[in-house]
Design a protein around this motif. Structure first.
Motif, mmCIF file in Angstrom:
data_model
loop_
_atom_site.group_PDB
_atom_site.id
_atom_site.type_symbol
_atom_site.label_atom_id
_atom_site.label_comp_id
_atom_site.label_asym_id
_atom_site.label_seq_id
_atom_site.Cartn_x
_atom_site.Cartn_y
_atom_site.Cartn_z
ATOM 1 N N UNK A 115 33.647 36.585 22.711
ATOM 2 C CA UNK A 115 34.356 35.630 23.558
ATOM 3 C C UNK A 115 34.561 36.214 24.940
ATOM 4 N N UNK A 116 34.257 35.397 25.945
ATOM 5 C CA UNK A 116 34.364 35.864 27.332
ATOM 6 C C UNK A 116 35.827 35.863 27.771
ATOM 7 N N UNK A 117 36.216 36.952 28.380
ATOM 8 C CA UNK A 117 37.571 37.060 28.896
ATOM 9 C C UNK A 117 37.616 36.656 30.360
ATOM 10 N N UNK A 118 38.741 36.157 30.843
ATOM 11 C CA UNK A 118 38.844 35.790 32.261
ATOM 12 C C UNK A 118 38.613 37.002 33.167
ATOM 13 N N UNK A 119 38.024 36.741 34.312
ATOM 14 C CA UNK A 119 37.706 37.784 35.292
ATOM 15 C C UNK A 119 38.576 37.542 36.511
ATOM 16 N N UNK A 120 39.256 38.608 36.941
ATOM 17 C CA UNK A 120 40.164 38.507 38.076
ATOM 18 C C UNK A 120 39.524 39.116 39.312
ATOM 19 N N UNK A 121 39.686 38.449 40.421
ATOM 20 C CA UNK A 121 39.227 39.000 41.679
ATOM 21 C C UNK A 121 40.168 40.078 42.164
ATOM 22 N N UNK A 122 39.737 40.769 43.203
ATOM 23 C CA UNK A 122 40.604 41.822 43.741
ATOM 24 C C UNK A 122 41.878 41.226 44.294
ATOM 25 N N UNK A 123 42.897 42.051 44.357
ATOM 26 C CA UNK A 123 44.191 41.571 44.838
ATOM 27 C C UNK A 123 44.090 41.169 46.301
ATOM 28 N N UNK A 124 44.776 40.095 46.632
ATOM 29 C CA UNK A 124 44.793 39.640 48.019
ATOM 30 C C UNK A 124 45.663 40.587 48.831
ATOM 31 N N UNK A 125 45.037 41.251 49.804
ATOM 32 C CA UNK A 125 45.750 42.243 50.591
ATOM 33 C C UNK A 125 46.840 41.637 51.448
ATOM 34 N N UNK A 126 47.816 42.460 51.768
ATOM 35 C CA UNK A 126 48.921 42.030 52.629
ATOM 36 C C UNK A 126 48.733 42.692 53.986
ATOM 37 N N UNK A 127 48.434 41.869 54.976
ATOM 38 C CA UNK A 127 48.220 42.369 56.331
ATOM 39 C C UNK A 127 49.421 41.949 57.170
ATOM 40 N N UNK A 128 49.951 42.904 57.878
ATOM 41 C CA UNK A 128 51.216 42.650 58.599
ATOM 42 C C UNK A 128 51.043 41.617 59.702
ATOM 43 N N UNK A 129 49.855 41.573 60.321
ATOM 44 C CA UNK A 129 49.713 40.658 61.449
ATOM 45 C C UNK A 129 49.160 39.295 61.043
ATOM 46 N N UNK A 169 37.826 20.185 24.314
ATOM 47 C CA UNK A 169 38.928 21.115 24.586
ATOM 48 C C UNK A 169 38.416 22.266 25.455
ATOM 49 N N UNK A 170 39.154 22.645 26.487
ATOM 50 C CA UNK A 170 38.695 23.748 27.354
ATOM 51 C C UNK A 170 38.794 25.106 26.656
ATOM 52 N N UNK A 171 37.886 25.321 25.729
ATOM 53 C CA UNK A 171 37.873 26.585 24.984
ATOM 54 C C UNK A 171 36.964 27.579 25.679
ATOM 55 N N UNK A 172 37.368 28.845 25.647
ATOM 56 C CA UNK A 172 36.585 29.882 26.293
ATOM 57 C C UNK A 172 35.192 29.970 25.676
ATOM 58 N N UNK A 173 34.193 30.168 26.545
ATOM 59 C CA UNK A 173 32.821 30.329 26.073
ATOM 60 C C UNK A 173 32.592 31.776 25.633
ATOM 61 N N UNK A 174 31.464 31.959 24.982
ATOM 62 C CA UNK A 174 31.047 33.305 24.655
ATOM 63 C C UNK A 174 30.293 33.905 25.834
ATOM 64 N N UNK A 175 30.069 35.197 25.772
ATOM 65 C CA UNK A 175 29.480 35.881 26.926
ATOM 66 C C UNK A 175 28.066 35.407 27.229
ATOM 67 N N UNK A 176 27.339 34.897 26.249
ATOM 68 C CA UNK A 176 25.976 34.427 26.477
ATOM 69 C C UNK A 176 25.897 32.905 26.406
ATOM 70 N N UNK A 177 26.974 32.248 26.815
ATOM 71 C CA UNK A 177 27.035 30.792 26.745
ATOM 72 C C UNK A 177 27.311 30.226 28.131
ATOM 73 N N UNK A 178 26.639 29.119 28.448
ATOM 74 C CA UNK A 178 26.843 28.444 29.725
ATOM 75 C C UNK A 178 28.026 27.502 29.599
#
Length: 1500
Positions: A248-262, A668-677
């Motif tokens: 089963x494919x797990x969710x993939x998270x993008x990098x954290x959104x950086x905090x820029x002071x300006x 139902x929005x069920x997670x796909x497997x790693x080799x599934x479209x």
């Protein structure tokens, strides 16, 4: 000598062996192929020096060699065969050998716009496609030239593999012909040159028959099962289909959104910062059509103009008390694509005014493609104000008063021009309130769905700001960078990068308009070089255009680019454009790591983006996937050597701050497997929040909670569906394989529309069609999706070249994607609906296709290959015995289907006479002045009339003419060739007075004598007429030059002119003695085109007239109006016989007079106060069409039909309910009662079986199941039920008539729930057929049949019509329940297709409903093919629209595949005098190529 023979044999064998060895190593080029042929002929030459035994041995070797060594190159040169072995067209020349070179090993790709399903793969498919051959005749168009070549005396053998191109042929010595015929090679088709072909149409049909006999791909679904109750669809999955096997494919998270002071707290704050700190910094540069800077918008100007516009929006629209726009209201932005400056000012002005901008396209016309749906969006958003530029406002369509009209579907709008000169300057103390980003709606972006509907995606201010921050981090944007934007700046990637993120980072945008790209495709590259831009936002199309035009440009340097953002990089076929662009411009400073595809959607904004990397040694991610696996939603890695593979590139990683998972597309929005479209879902702040005003759709798209296989939620936060299909590969790289909107589900398999487009483009795209103008969509046909491909054809393409390209496209799609195409259509250039940016409008194209409004110039339908879920063909069960039938009927409560009319009685004085001539003499004596006949002219005036005495005396003079001048004897046959009128009646009774047998014949038409006179001659000859009686006018016509040129007048019998009758009476009138003697011959042409004469005895004539008299209550005081042709059947009986027998007055109205005066019949009925009238369907149709718009005028003229008691339509067919109902409804306001309109039914063996009459129950209407009817079953259903067929009773059974329904094969009686042949027993049955050659004995079964069991003593006549009896709840005059007879159709016209019985009228009714331009239709079978002929009412450009509409209609309603569709002009379908179609005449004309069709389509 013997040694010499053996040496020759050994030498030949070695030579052939050498050729065979060489063939294994050769590359099958044209030169090597010719070399093998030379070797072959040399070996054959040596054979001539040998003896016959050596001949035989070496011939076998040569044949084996030909198959092994020569056919492979032919197979490589083959394309889809459009010209089969029976074709009349000249063979096509061999294609260029350069197309078939092996794949280049240099790694460079073809520079054509194509899929990663490479062009080389497509060409290889076309070369190696040997599993299934398709030989399809090319469609025929009007004015096409036919070239036939003669090759007498030559034997041409064409292998099945090479017959498609006919590039190779071998000539054998003539004495080897028998040997060659006995040699068995691989499957091949042998054509002996010089064999005559009857016509090109029949040759093409034979090709199509041969094609259909070839095996097709096994169906992917179980066949429907037709069990008479319902149509069951059983889904049988392929047991060998690939299934996902990964974890089963797990969710993939993008990098954290950086905090820029300006980073600013909102986008308005960023604009305020740069507008005050760097007011002179360039923000946006717009270009003109020459590529020169048109206007440079600085950040200071953007800030000041936006403030000014914001003030005017809030304070200058409406009044102070009632402003038109308040904060939070929606405002439309209508700006052209070449004015980004005005759009940018308007967009930020709306943000500062806190109103919600809704950017839309400029409506160019009131009927612009998709404009109506955009109007619906504006209405749902409550938009009342539209901001636009001055130039755009002037270009909008105006009314006569100068105002902008309200576009179709649009709300009423106030158009507000945003130029500064039209705006008021804000007060110094007024300043917009700039807040931090919140959850208020920032803007609404429109999205066009697959079905053409337009949705509005709302984006909040916090999502807007977060998205800009994520793009800044992903793309590493810095201040003062230059970006070249070729994309649409009003939506999607162009808006996000070119309008929003650029302002956040104080970037300089160079906006390249679409109009400039059309003139100069290299303009964006030139601007990158000129401004040394760091970033460019393009599409694959822009890169392709640059590839085409780069050869003329020398000074190109792309080294300044650090990021080439490909907006449609998620599209699977974009990889080829990226690779080709890199290969060409790598020498111009372009680095491979610069190309950065991204994936985005209106709902989720940017999903993933590939970032530019410094390390160029890391190649981008790629996957070579099996196309078959993808069609089942499974990822299977394959090799590029395979043909059906798809190479996809990654679109980078998930955008910062986002969480992505892949769920199953359906359910139902069920997670796909790693080799599934699956469909990608995103959880992020930087996404859309809703579809404006659509709560249900919003919940399904923007509030999705994916679950794991165990059923638990993977996150407490909602996800957004992106509409993108793909998977997440190693390293978190995102791969996109398609879009949900482009997904086509065919037989449980998924196909992507873009992949099919790419495959079509790879088949020689530049030669025949325009790239970028191909539409692929699906339509529902027979409970499954079918693929339709529509493309624009280049004007310089020939019909044959285009058809060849279409055939090859079908073959490529079938091989690579494993799916058949239902319809492939080519339309003329620049006719497909376009979007404002030049792309095709897919939903509008689909709508045009469904409505039959595409107007294609070439169409190729392939229902045979793609429709695999037809119901199973009917398997006829072995017949059961008579006893079983009888017992079965009794047990099931079904009675035997039989009925009878009331008994005939002799109550009147004239009933004592046995012969009609005696009745006339009696009436002349008893009522001499009683008027029997009145003939009306075209103006409605009485042109002539006959009393009883006048008719008697005139008949006597005719008899004297026959005896004196004709010299005729008793029993001689006389042909009466008269127009409808009094002369015909007098001539008929004159023949009876002379003892002759009359035959009424329709006279030839003066304007069409060449086609009508042969029929007259045929009847005269077949009837053995001793003389011909006619008028002086027709007598002159028969002796004219036109008649002499048509038939040989010397063979005619004597022609007597009855305009000059002798004045004396005959010495004595003939007195017949035998009631069973022949009274007259009734010659007619059936609906199947058969001419035959029926013998009518005196006894039958008397019984017939007595039966009609009783049914219609005819008495001397009655008047009956007759508008029928008086030449055969019931029309002749009513016109000539009934008045003499019954004594009523007949008002005769020749139907030909209605052509000049359609109201003649109805006006005569009204003015003469007639209560009973008879007509034909052709008369009723003429009145319905000709008087449809004149009812008010007729009412003003005093037309009153309230006295009409019976209006009977005389015909030999199923009642036309639609016509009778239309007639009743049309003239209802003129007093016509619907119940008075009824039908009569008669046939050859019995001229009148049913006739409604004046008394008795109203005609009954039932609804039967059409599917059961095909199986000869009758099942009643409710009105409006699926597959219901309305049938009207054919009239009340005449007195003295018995009817039974019998099985036409077994001749056994049937129950009332069965459809069978109508058998009739009556005193007025015909005595038999008359041909004069003794052939009537062969068909005596029609008049003297007996049941095989049951009542085997009664003699019945077989009508040849199928029908059934139904006992109704109504009662007749005798108080008994009424038995209604329902005629379904002629037995000889019924078509046995797929084991079921189809009636032409049912299919024709469906076809006529299919398209508004179909005037008339006729169908007939030919060699198991269904041929549909339609008459086109409209321009010829609509002809090809009818082909897919007709094919689909017949498939949907009748489960039949149309083999041939013929489109003709109006009037081509032959119709007899009764208005019945002559389908067999039509078939003969089609096969003999005499129809002059507009278009002939041969469905594959």
């Amino acid at each position: 000598m013997q040694l010499s023979l053996y040496s020759n044999f050994i030498f030949c064998f070695i030579l052939l062996l050498f050729c065979f060895i060489k063939s294994e190593k050769c590359d099958f080029s044209a030169e090597s192929n010719h070399l093998h042929v030379c070797f072959s002929f040399y070996a054959l030459y040596l054979l001539l020096l040998s003896n016959m035994y050596v001949h035989i041995c070496v011939c076998v070797c040569v044949c084996v060699y030909i198959y092994v060594c020569v056919c492979p190159p032919a197979r490589l040169l083959t394309s889809v065969g459009m010209e089969g072995p029976m074709s009349h067209r000249a063979p096509l020349g061999p294609p260029s050998a350069a197309r078939f070179h092996r794949r280049r090993t240099s790694g460079t790709r073809d520079e054509r716009y194509r899929s990663d399903v490479h062009t080389e793969a497509v060409q290889a498919v076309l070369a190696r496609h040997v599993e299934r051959k398709v030989a399809v005749p090319m469609p025929s168009k009007r004015r096409s030239l036919v070239v036939q070549t003669s090759m007498d005396g030559l034997l041409l053998i064409i292998c099945e593999d090479c017959c498609r191109t006919a590039t190779t042929c071998f000539f054998f010595p003539l004495y080897c012909r028998e040997l060659a015929e006995n040699i068995t090679l691989a499957p091949c088709v042998c054509l002996f040159a010089g064999v005559p072909v009857s016509s090109r149409v029949s040759a093409k049909i034979q090709q199509l028959v041969n094609t259909l006999k070839q095996p097709r791909r096994p169906p992917l679904r179980e066949f429907f099962v037709d069990d008479f109750d319902e149509l069951l669809e059983v889904q049988q999955p392929d047991p060998n289909q690939p299934r996902p096997e990964g974890a089963e494919m797990m969710p993939v998270r993008g990098e954290a959104l950086g905090v820029v002071t300006n980073w600013p707290p909102s986008l308005e704050a960023a604009l305020q910062r740069w507008g005050t700190i760097s007011p002179k910094a360039p923000c946006l540069t717009s270009l003109d059509t020459a590529g020169k800077p048109l206007y440079v918008l600085t950040y200071g100007k953007l800030w000041s103009r936006s403030i000014k516009l914001a003030y005017n929006i809030l304070h200058k629209l409406g009044s102070k008390q009632e402003p038109m726009v308040r904060p939070g209201d929606r405002v439309a932005l209508v700006f052209p694509n070449n004015d980004p400056v005005a759009f940018m000012v308007a967009f930020y002005g709306c943000l500062l005014a806190e109103v919600v901008p809704v950017p839309i396209e400029v409506p160019l016309s009131r009927k612009d493609a998709g404009s109506q749906q955009i109007g619906f969006l504006l209405g749902s958003c409550g938009v009342t104000v539209a901001l636009t530029s001055d130039a755009c406002h002037k270009g909008l369509p105006k009314s006569a008063t100068g105002e902008i009209p309200q576009f179709k579907g649009w709300p009423k709008l106030l158009w507000f021009v945003t130029e500064s000169k039209h705006l008021s300057k804000p007060p110094r103390d007024w300043f917009p309130h700039i807040k931090d980003a919140n959850n208020d709606t920032a803007y609404i972006e429109y999205k066009t769905c697959k079905d053409g509907s337009v949705l509005g995606v709302t984006v909040t201010r916090i999502a807007l700001l977060t998205h800009c921050q994520a793009l800044t981090q992903s793309c590493s944007y810095t201040e003062a960078e230059t970006i070249v934007n070729v994309l649409d700046f009003k939506k999607d990637v162009g808006l996000w990068h070119g309008i929003l993120t650029s302002v956040m980072n104080m970037m300089h945008v160079i906006s390249v308009p679409y109009s400039l790209m059309k003139v100069n495709p290299l303009s964006w590259i030139q601007k990158v070089c000129q401004y040394k831009a760091k970033v460019a936002c393009v599409k694959s199309r822009d890169m392709h255009w640059a590839l085409v035009a780069h050869k003329d440009q020398k000074d190109i340097n792309l080294s300044s680019l650090r990021m080439l953002l490909v907006a449609d990089g998620s599209n699977p076929w974009s990889i080829s454009s990226c690779d080709a662009f890199l290969n060409v411009f790598q020498t111009k400073g372009l680095r491979g790591e610069v190309i950065c595809p991204c994936a985005s959607s209106p709902e989720a904004l940017t999903v993933a983006i590939r970032r530019p990397v410094e390390d160029s040694s890391q190649p981008p991610g790629r996957g070579v996937l099996s196309m078959q696996g993808l069609s089942y939603g499974v990822v299977r890695v394959d090799t590029e050597e395979r043909l059906s593979v798809l190479t996809v590139q990654d679109v980078g990683t998930v955008t910062p701050g986002g969480l992505v998972c892949v769920v199953k597309p359906e359910g139902v929005p069920q997670l796909c497997q790693t080799d599934e479209i699956g469909e990608l879902c995103v959880c992020s702040i930087a996404t859309g929040t809703s579809y404006y005003g659509l709560t249900g759709m919003t919940k399904n798209t923007f509030e999705v909670y994916p679950v794991s296989s165990s059923g638990g939620l993977i996150s407490e936060y909602a996800f957004v569906r992106t509409g993108l299909l793909g998977f997440i590969g190693p390293g978190g790289l995102v791969f996109i394989t398609g879009k949900m909107d482009g997904l086509i589900m065919v037989s449980g398999r998924r196909h992507n529309a873009d992949d099919i487009v790419a495959t079509a483009l790879a088949v020689e795209p530049m030669k025949f069609v325009y790239r970028g103008r191909i539409a692929v969509f699906s339509v529902t046909v027979l409970r499954d999706e079918r693929i339709v491909v529509v493309a624009e054809q280049r004007p310089d393409s020939t019909e044959e070249d285009s058809f060849q390209w279409m055939s090859r496209v079908l073959q490529a799609i079938d091989s690579i994607h494993g799916v058949g195409v239902f319809c492939l259509a080519l339309v003329p250039a620049n006719t497909l609906p376009k979007t404002p940016l030049g792309g095709i409008h897919l939903s509008e194209i689909k709508q045009l296709y469904l409505e039959g409004g595409l107007h294609p110039c070439n169409v190729l339908m392939c229902p045979h290959t793609c429709v695999t879920n037809l119901p199973k063909p009917r398997q006829k069960q072995p017949e059961i015995g008579p006893a079983s039938v009888m017992v079965g009927n009794l047990v099931s409560g079904k009675r035997i289907a039989q009925a009878s009319g009331r008994d005939l009685g002799q109550t009147d004085d004239n009933d004592q006479f046995l012969f009609l001539s005696e009745v006339l003499q009696w009436r002349a004596q008893t009522t001499p002045d009683h008027v029997l006949y009145t003939l009306l002219s075209s103006r409605g005036a009485v042109s002539s009339s006959l009393t009883c005495l006048q008719l008697h005396k005139r008949a006597e003079r005719v008899a004297a003419l026959l005896m004196e001048r004709g010299g005729l004897q008793e029993g001689d046959h006389v042909a009466l060739v008269y127009p409808p009128g009094i002369d015909l009646i007098a001539a008929f009774y004159g023949c009876l007075y002379a003892g002759c047998v009359p035959i009424t014949v329709r006279p030839p038409h003066p304007q069409n004598i060449s086609t009508t006179l042969p029929t007259v001659k045929m009847i005269v000859e077949v009837s053995h007429s001793a003389c011909v009686m006619t008028t002086a006018v027709i007598c002159k016509l028969l002796r004219s030059k036109e008649a002499t040129a048509t038939v040989d007048i010397r063979n005619w019998p004597p022609v007597l002119d009855t305009d000059d009758l002798p004045k004396k009476k005959p010495p004595a009138l003939y007195k017949p003695t035998n009631p069973d003697g022949l009274a007259y011959l009734d010659f007619s042409v059936s609906t199947t085109g058969m001419l035959a004469g029926v013998q009518m005895s005196h006894n039958a004539v008397g019984a017939f007239c007595r039966s009609v008299k009783l049914q219609c209550e005819l008495y001397p005081s009655r008047e009956v109006a007759i508008c029928l042709d008086p030449y055969c059947g019931l029309g002749f009986v009513l016109w000539c016989l009934c008045s003499v027998y019954s004594g009523h007055q007949s008002i005769l109205i020749p139907p030909v007079e209605l052509e000049s005066n359609p109201a003649l019949w109805l006006l005569a009925v009204s003015q003469l106060r007639v209560r009973d009238t008879f007509c034909s369907y052709s008369v009723m149709e003429l009145c319905t069409k000709g008087l449809g718009l004149q009812t008010e005028a007729l009412k003003a003229r005093g037309l009153d039909l309230s006295r009409v008691r019976a209006c009977v339509v005389v015909a030999e067919e199923r009642p036309r309910m639609s016509l009778t109902h239309s007639f009743s409804k049309l003239f209802k306001d003129l007093g016509l009662h619907p119940r008075s309109v009824s039908t009569a039914f008669g046939c050859r063996v019995n001229l009148a079986i049913c006739l409604q009459g004046t008394s008795g129950p109203d005609p009954t209407t039932v609804y039967v199941d059409m599917r059961a009817l095909r199986h000869d079953r009758v099942r009643l259903v409710e009105r409006g039920s699926p597959h219901s067929l309305p049938l009207m009773e054919s009239g009340k059974i005449l007195p003295g008539v018995r009817i039974i329904i019998a099985n036409p094969e077994t001749k056994g009686p049937l129950g009332d729930s069965h459809l069978g042949e109508i058998w009739v027993h009556s005193a007025h049955n015909g005595s038999g057929y008359y041909s004069g050659y003794g052939e009537e004995v062969l068909q005596s079964d029609h008049f003297n049949s007996r049941l095989s069991f049951g009542d085997t003593q009664t003699v019945w006549a077989r009508t040849g019509y199928l029908g059934f009896l139904r006992r109704t709840e109504l009662t007749d005059a005798n108080g008994e329940r009424h038995d209604a007879l329902f005629v379904v159709g002629a037995l000889e016209e019924a078509m046995e297709l797929r084991g079921m019985r189809y009636h032409p009228i049912d299919i024709e009714t469906s076809v006529i409903r299919a398209h508004k331009s179909i005037m008339e239709c006729a169908v007939f079978p030919w060699t198991n093919l269904l041929v549909v002929v339609v008459e086109l009412e409209g321009s010829e450009q609509e002809a090809l629209d009818l082909v897919p509409m007709v094919t689909k209609a017949v498939l949907e309603e009748h489960y039949l595949i149309v083999g041939v569709v013929v489109v003709t002009d109006i009037g081509v379908i032959p119709i007899n005098s009764r208005g019945e179609k002559q389908r067999m005449h039509l078939r003969d004309g089609f096969l003999q190529d005499q129809l002059d069709p507009i278009y002939v389509a041969y469905n594959m």
